[in-house]
Each structure stands twice: as structure tokens, then as C-alpha cells.
Design a protein around this motif. Structure first.
Motif, PDB file in Angstrom:
ATOM      1  N   LEU A 126      19.686  12.623 -18.394  1.00 31.41           N
ATOM      2  CA  LEU A 126      20.497  11.413 -18.248  1.00 31.41           C
ATOM      3  C   LEU A 126      19.764  10.247 -17.598  1.00 31.41           C
ATOM      4  N   ALA A 151      30.872   6.519 -15.025  1.00 26.75           N
ATOM      5  CA  ALA A 151      31.328   7.804 -15.572  1.00 26.75           C
ATOM      6  C   ALA A 151      31.551   7.732 -17.076  1.00 26.75           C
ATOM      7  N   ILE A 193      28.237   7.989 -18.839  1.00 26.02           N
ATOM      8  CA  ILE A 193      27.751   9.370 -18.799  1.00 26.02           C
ATOM      9  C   ILE A 193      28.434  10.184 -19.894  1.00 26.02           C
ATOM     10  N   THR A 243      19.737  15.962 -14.603  1.00 22.85           N
ATOM     11  CA  THR A 243      19.817  14.750 -13.782  1.00 22.85           C
ATOM     12  C   THR A 243      18.758  14.831 -12.691  1.00 22.85           C
ATOM     13  N   GLU A 288      24.483  11.115  -9.174  1.00 23.81           N
ATOM     14  CA  GLU A 288      25.823  11.695  -9.093  1.00 23.81           C
ATOM     15  C   GLU A 288      26.398  11.920 -10.485  1.00 23.81           C
ATOM     16  N   VAL A 289      26.969  13.089 -10.651  1.00 23.38           N
ATOM     17  CA  VAL A 289      27.756  13.380 -11.850  1.00 23.38           C
ATOM     18  C   VAL A 289      29.206  13.420 -11.384  1.00 23.38           C
ATOM     19  N   ALA A 336      33.679  12.438 -15.029  1.00 18.97           N
ATOM     20  CA  ALA A 336      32.783  12.539 -16.193  1.00 18.97           C
ATOM     21  C   ALA A 336      32.651  13.992 -16.620  1.00 18.97           C
ATOM     22  N   LEU A 337      32.409  14.872 -15.663  1.00 16.72           N
ATOM     23  CA  LEU A 337      32.189  16.283 -15.994  1.00 16.72           C
ATOM     24  C   LEU A 337      33.404  16.891 -16.694  1.00 16.72           C
ATOM     25  N   LEU A 350      24.004  22.515 -16.337  1.00 20.85           N
ATOM     26  CA  LEU A 350      23.785  21.236 -15.672  1.00 20.85           C
ATOM     27  C   LEU A 350      22.668  21.470 -14.665  1.00 20.85           C
ATOM     28  N   GLU A 376      19.782  20.017 -11.942  1.00 23.78           N
ATOM     29  CA  GLU A 376      19.256  18.976 -11.060  1.00 23.78           C
ATOM     30  C   GLU A 376      17.743  19.143 -11.040  1.00 23.78           C
ATOM     31  N   ASN A 433      24.971  16.128  -5.565  1.00 24.50           N
ATOM     32  CA  ASN A 433      25.424  15.139  -6.545  1.00 24.50           C
ATOM     33  C   ASN A 433      26.228  15.751  -7.676  1.00 24.50           C
ATOM     34  N   ILE A 434      26.453  17.051  -7.606  1.00 25.56           N
ATOM     35  CA  ILE A 434      27.088  17.767  -8.715  1.00 25.56           C
ATOM     36  C   ILE A 434      28.334  18.497  -8.217  1.00 25.56           C
TER      37      ILE A 434
END
Length: 185
Positions: A16, A49, A52, A66, A70-71, A75-76, A86, A88, A95-96
Motif C-alpha cells: 500500500l 480509509a 485504502i 504496509t 495505519e490500517v 477500511a479493514l 496483512l 507490516e 498500526n493494525i
């Protein structure tokens, strides 16, 4: 036949915010590209968001990567079912929304050995800099004050024989700091 083709194809990965990691465009992503159908969104961060979600829906990746971005939960929650992982591209998960991801069947991982040695070296460098008042001495030189060459104007502290306390744990980075510090005494 369809199932066999699906098993033989590489998973699609969407990075992303790849510019956050590959800021100078010199990072060799060929190994990751050899394992995945890698799509890099060459920006430092995606904070919206909706953007994303649009990127993830557009590319339908199995893997979303990512770097210190931040996610948002909003958005998730809208990720398509194609997303299975997902990742990092660094340490930490702050951030998740991990629990939310897992409740949607999305595994979450990071790179626990990312920058361990460089962070440990930075810690030891700061300890040595503070012990020798390097920052204060550099400021004096910058200001044209050279008195420190004849009589020390700042206290100098030996680090040999001192006790090093690690606050926050003895995880991978903390252990690396210990490994670098031990030979210094």
C-alpha cells in the motif's frame, strides 16, 4: 484443472505504501516479486480509509503489505475475502487492528528481525555519545568555542563497569543491545 492452476499461481501482493520503505527507489524487491505478483503503490502513506479500500478492492490481493501506516478498522472491515494476510514490513503491530483482522480470517505478521542490529548500534552510539558529552562538545565547536581542547568543559563518564538497564523488555532488539554492550565491559 482450475484448482491446480490456482495452486500453481503466485499470490498477488499489494504494498500500500511502498515508498515508505523504498524511499530512494534503490530497494531490490526482486525476491518478493519472484514469490508474489507484487503491486507497489509508490506513496509514503495512504491515510484515507476509502482510498485504502479502493486500492485493495481494485487489485484483490491475497497479501496486503504496509510500512508504518495505519490500517483503520473502517477500511479493514471492507477488505474483500481475497485478503488472507496483512503484513507490516517492519516491527510492531500498533498500526493494525489485529483482533479485527483475525476475526475476518486475515492473518497478521510483521518482520521481528527488522533493523535489530542497526537499532542496537544506535543505542550503544547514543550511550557513548552521552558518556563523552559529544553533543555538547559539537555545539561548542559549532559556536567557535575551542576551550574544550585545553580544559574539558563537560564531564566525561566511562561506560566500562556500568550497569545497563533495558526498560521495555529483552526481546530481539534488547538482546541485540546486550550482545553489542557486553564486549564494551
Amino acid at each position: 484443472m482450475m484448482a491446480t492452476r490456482a495452486l500453481l499461481s503466485k499470490p498477488r501482493a499489494l504494498f500500500l505504501n511502498s515508498s515508505r520503505l523504498n524511499y530512494d527507489a534503490k530497494l531490490d524487491l526482486s525476491r518478493l516479486s519472484s514469490l508474489t505478483d507484487l503491486i507497489c503503490n509508490d506513496v509514503d502513506a495512504v491515510s484515507d480509509a476509502t482510498e485504502i479500500v479502493n486500492l485493495v478492492k481494485q487489485h484483490e490481493p491475497e497479501i496486503v503489505i504496509t510500512k508504518e501506516m495505519e490500517v483503520p478498522s473502517a477500511a479493514l472491515e471492507q477488505f474483500p475475502s481475497s485478503v488472507k494476510l496483512l503484513a507490516e514490513a517492519g516491527t510492531g503491530y500498533n498500526n493494525i487492528p489485529i483482533d479485527l483482522a483475525r476475526s475476518h480470517g486475515i492473518s497478521v505478521c510483521n518482520i521481528p528481525t527488522y533493523s535489530n542490529e542497526s537499532v542496537a548500534h544506535m543505542v550503544i552510539t547514543y550511550i557513548m555519545n552521552f558518556g563523552a558529552a559529544i553533543f555538547d562538545q559539537a555545539r561548542m565547536l559549532y559556536d567557535g568555542d575551542r576551550r574544550n581542547f585545553t580544559v574539558f568543559q563537560h564531564d566525561i563518564y566511562e561506560i566500562t563497569g556500568k550497569t545497563l538497564g533495558l526498560i521495555g523488555g529483552s526481546g530481539t532488539i534488547g538482546t541485540c543491545v546486550i550482545d553489542v554492550a557486553i564486549p564494551l565491559g
